[in-house]
Design an enzyme around this catalytic site. Structure first.
Site, PDB file in Angstrom:
ATOM      1  N   ARG A  76      -6.275  -1.759  -9.982  1.00  0.00           N
ATOM      2  CA  ARG A  76      -5.785  -1.181  -8.830  1.00  0.00           C
ATOM      3  C   ARG A  76      -4.526  -1.775  -8.173  1.00  0.00           C
ATOM      4  O   ARG A  76      -4.567  -3.024  -8.071  1.00  0.00           O
ATOM      5  CB  ARG A  76      -7.179  -1.485  -7.976  1.00  0.00           C
ATOM      6  CG  ARG A  76      -8.235  -0.645  -8.001  1.00  0.00           C
ATOM      7  CD  ARG A  76      -8.052   0.994  -8.083  1.00  0.00           C
ATOM      8  NE  ARG A  76      -7.108   1.707  -7.309  1.00  0.00           N
ATOM      9  CZ  ARG A  76      -7.453   1.876  -6.135  1.00  0.00           C
ATOM     10  NH1 ARG A  76      -8.390   1.672  -5.389  1.00  0.00           N
ATOM     11  NH2 ARG A  76      -6.470   2.687  -5.142  1.00  0.00           N
TER      12      ARG A  76
ATOM     13  N   HIS B 124      -3.897  -2.279  -2.163  1.00  0.00           N
ATOM     14  CA  HIS B 124      -4.421  -1.345  -1.112  1.00  0.00           C
ATOM     15  C   HIS B 124      -5.129  -1.655  -0.063  1.00  0.00           C
ATOM     16  O   HIS B 124      -5.905  -2.904  -0.385  1.00  0.00           O
ATOM     17  CB  HIS B 124      -4.917  -0.108  -1.754  1.00  0.00           C
ATOM     18  CG  HIS B 124      -6.085  -0.437  -2.760  1.00  0.00           C
ATOM     19  ND1 HIS B 124      -6.188  -1.011  -3.856  1.00  0.00           N
ATOM     20  CD2 HIS B 124      -7.509  -0.240  -2.347  1.00  0.00           C
ATOM     21  CE1 HIS B 124      -7.355  -1.144  -4.132  1.00  0.00           C
ATOM     22  NE2 HIS B 124      -8.248  -0.982  -3.208  1.00  0.00           N
TER      23      HIS B 124
ATOM     24  N   HIS C 248      -8.551  -0.366   2.367  1.00  0.00           N
ATOM     25  CA  HIS C 248      -9.454   0.673   2.752  1.00  0.00           C
ATOM     26  C   HIS C 248      -9.552   0.666   4.050  1.00  0.00           C
ATOM     27  O   HIS C 248      -9.461  -0.047   4.982  1.00  0.00           O
ATOM     28  CB  HIS C 248     -10.681   0.165   2.100  1.00  0.00           C
ATOM     29  CG  HIS C 248     -10.964   0.139   0.594  1.00  0.00           C
ATOM     30  ND1 HIS C 248     -11.192   1.280  -0.284  1.00  0.00           N
ATOM     31  CD2 HIS C 248     -10.510  -0.838  -0.109  1.00  0.00           C
ATOM     32  CE1 HIS C 248     -11.073   1.011  -1.402  1.00  0.00           C
ATOM     33  NE2 HIS C 248     -10.748  -0.530  -1.292  1.00  0.00           N
TER      34      HIS C 248
END
Ligand SMILES: [Fe+2]
Length: 213
Positions: free
Chosen positions: A146, A149, A151
């Site tokens: 991934r 990032h 959330h």
């Protein structure tokens, strides 16, 4: 959007950043922030410290490892009105790519000085800000990772709850990331924070849907 609220909206954008791109930015920002899945690591371990500074944990004297960053922005509805009192529930991997979650079994270390989870509110003119670390990439399997990032779960009574993830500009893993690359270029732009002139400082505006009465 009424003339007044549109003017107000564009003024807010101009005050934030984006010199030279007002028209396209205003148009883009009236689009709802794209949704993304919650993922498996929504925090389930209660913690007392959920404030806007994730680089420190209350009661501990150290600071989180990694690059400290600040993200600021405003929450708008789809008509360009700013929205106060919105709850932003945010969680992310630490600088090593490890979630502070019992189901994250990767070998990267926990950082006891990283708060990992915050629940904050938008204030006047929908403004919010938080301080955190640049999230590490983390492995999904032997072949994929991934990209970094954060959330976000964004909620307020009278508005559709938004689950999304925010990304960082020009990160080399973005276009190898299975979730990021299936978004359109426009959606990717709406989900990517913008650099400012300040080092490690980013802007990220959110647009949520008001439920019609
Ligand atoms: Fe994640």
């Amino acid at each position: 959007m009424s003339h007044n609220s549109r003017r107000h909206f564009i003024k807010n954008l101009a005050a934030g950043t984006l010199a030279g791109a007002f028209a396209s930015a205003a148009q883009a920002q009236t689009m709802l922030t794209p949704r993304e899945m919650e993922g498996p690591y929504y925090p389930i371990t209660p913690q007392k410290d959920q404030d806007a500074d994730l680089t420190r944990v209350a009661g501990k004297s150290g600071v989180a490892q990694g690059t400290h960053i600040e993200i600021a922005g405003q929450v708008f509805d789809h008509e360009g009105n700013t929205v106060e009192g919105v709850t932003l529930d945010l969680w992310q991997a630490n600088a090593f790519g490890k979630y502070h979650h019992p189901h994250d079994t990767c070998e990267a270390p926990i950082d006891e000085h990283f708060q990992a989870w915050a629940i904050i509110q938008s204030g006047e003119q929908g403004r919010f800000r938080f301080k955190t670390v640049f999230p590490g990439a983390y492995p999904l399997n032997a072949n994929s990772q991934r990209t970094p990032h954060i959330h976000l779960k964004v909620s307020k009574l009278g508005y559709d709850t938004l689950l999304t993830q925010l990304y960082f500009p020009d990160h080399p893993l973005n276009h190898k990331d299975g979730l990021f690359k299936r978004k359109s270029a426009q959606e990717q732009a709406l989900m990517t924070v913008k650099r400012t002139k300040r080092e490690n400082h980013y802007l990220f505006n959110l647009v949520i849907q008001k439920i019609p009465l």
